[in-house]
Design an enzyme around this catalytic site. Structure first.
Site, PDB file in Angstrom:
ATOM      1  CB  THR A 120      -0.907   0.008   1.240  1.00 16.88           C
ATOM      2  OG1 THR A 120      -1.675  -1.200   1.263  1.00 16.88           O
ATOM      3  CG2 THR A 120      -1.848   1.200   1.212  1.00 16.88           C
ATOM      4  CE  LYS A 196      -4.357  -2.249   0.991  1.00 18.70           C
ATOM      5  NZ  LYS A 196      -5.077  -3.238   1.803  1.00 18.70           N
ATOM      6  CE  LYS A 265       1.726   2.411   5.073  1.00 16.95           C
ATOM      7  NZ  LYS A 265       1.318   1.628   3.853  1.00 16.95           N
TER       8      LYS A 265
END
Length: 318
Positions: A120, A196, A265
């Site tokens: 990711t 995603k 994150k």
């Protein structure tokens, strides 16, 4: 280097897959870079299905563990790029840049090798990677995944896949080994990374909503297990609500399957992607603030589900 999606499309090359039949994955050597919880689970799934897997990780212990299970340890990243197809599952942009770009490993890789990136990452870095692979004559597929480590080890991931058609076709047998379903998303790899991030944002938002709902219920004497069992078996009968709802009800946050730090994150990557398109995402702002509060405590090695505790703490005035 211009790294817009348009530049990536202009830079597209005619990818030539490795020799042999690309659809007979059992005859291929699969390189795997990055063996955290998800990467190791994915590698174990490949080994269980009889694949030849060459593994590398920045810390050695997991490499040795997988070698004992049948993997071939690689001494360097360059050695991994000797495989027919290379999968990577590194934690974030900085790790990918350090391991693959700053090290020179991508630049030294033989022409035509296929790299499948499962991490990711930011949409900006996704565009940069696509352009760089094209410039170097390497195949590239963005293939981020949805699923926790037990699902990965069982081969039940949902895998997104975007890249040049020839590259995606060559990657497909390996991706199908990892996946319950592969979701094709066209030729622009950035699309897979954007989807995603959108999905992870929805997961974080669901946990935040469950945490606030639990806090409200508990304030009126409704216990979390009762509230979450009822809602996750009726109105919200979906895996995210069932899995994370169970963890929230039991306050079971360790060991983490998907760490809260990685969740933070990802939320920041969502906000960066939104800013690049002039979008406002108030829920993402809230999620960032809540995760920062959670990770400001002493225990930082928690599952993302622990985000619910921030809502509980607000009610309790802590």
């Amino acid at each position: 280097m211009e790294t817009s999606p348009r530049a990536c499309r202009r830079a597209r090359f005619r990818f030539q897959p490795p020799s042999g039949d690309p659809r007979r994955s059992s005859h291929m050597t699969i390189g795997f870079i990055g063996l955290g919880a998800m990467g190791a689970a994915m590698a174990r799934n490949l080994l269980a299905k009889g694949e030849t897997v060459l593994v590398w990780n920045r810390s050695r212990a997991i490499v040795d563990a997988l070698a004992a299970e049948g993997a071939t340890p690689a001494a360097t990243v360059d050695e991994v790029f000797g495989a027919d197809i290379v999968l990577s599952m590194l934690a974030h942009d900085a790790a990918m840049r350090e391991v693959l770009i700053d090290s020179g490993a991508l630049a030294r890789a033989r022409k035509g090798v296929l790299h499948v990136n499962h991490a990711t990452i930011s949409t900006a870095f996704a565009a940069e990677l696509a352009a760089l692979h094209a410039e170097l004559g390497l195949g590239y597929v963005a293939a981020p995944v949805f699923g926790r480590p037990p699902v990965a080890q069982a081969g039940g991931l949902n895998v997104l896949a975007a890249g040049a058609p020839e590259a995606v076709a060559s990657a497909l047998p390996t991706l199908e080994t990892l996946a319950a379903k592969v979701w094709p998303l066209g030729e622009d790899p950035v699309r897979a990374n954007a989807l995603k991030l959108a999905g992870n944002f929805m997961i974080v938002s669901a946990i935040e909503a469950m945490g606030e709902a639990v806090a409200l219920g508990e304030a009126y004497g409704v216990e979390a297990p009762d509230l979450l069992e009822m809602l996750s078996s009726t109105l919200f009968a979906a895996p995210i609500y069932k899995i994370y709802g169970g963890m929230i009800a039991e306050r079971r946050y360790s060991p983490p399957g998907f760490g809260a730090a990685l969740g933070l994150k990802d939320v920041r990557l969502v906000l960066d992607a939104a800013e690049a398109k002039g979008l406002s995402m108030p829920l993402a702002d809230l999620a960032e603030a809540s995760l920062e509060m959670l990770l400001g405590g002493e225990d930082k090695d928690l599952d993302l589900a622990a985000l619910a505790e921030v809502a509980r703490a607000r009610v309790e005035g802590r």
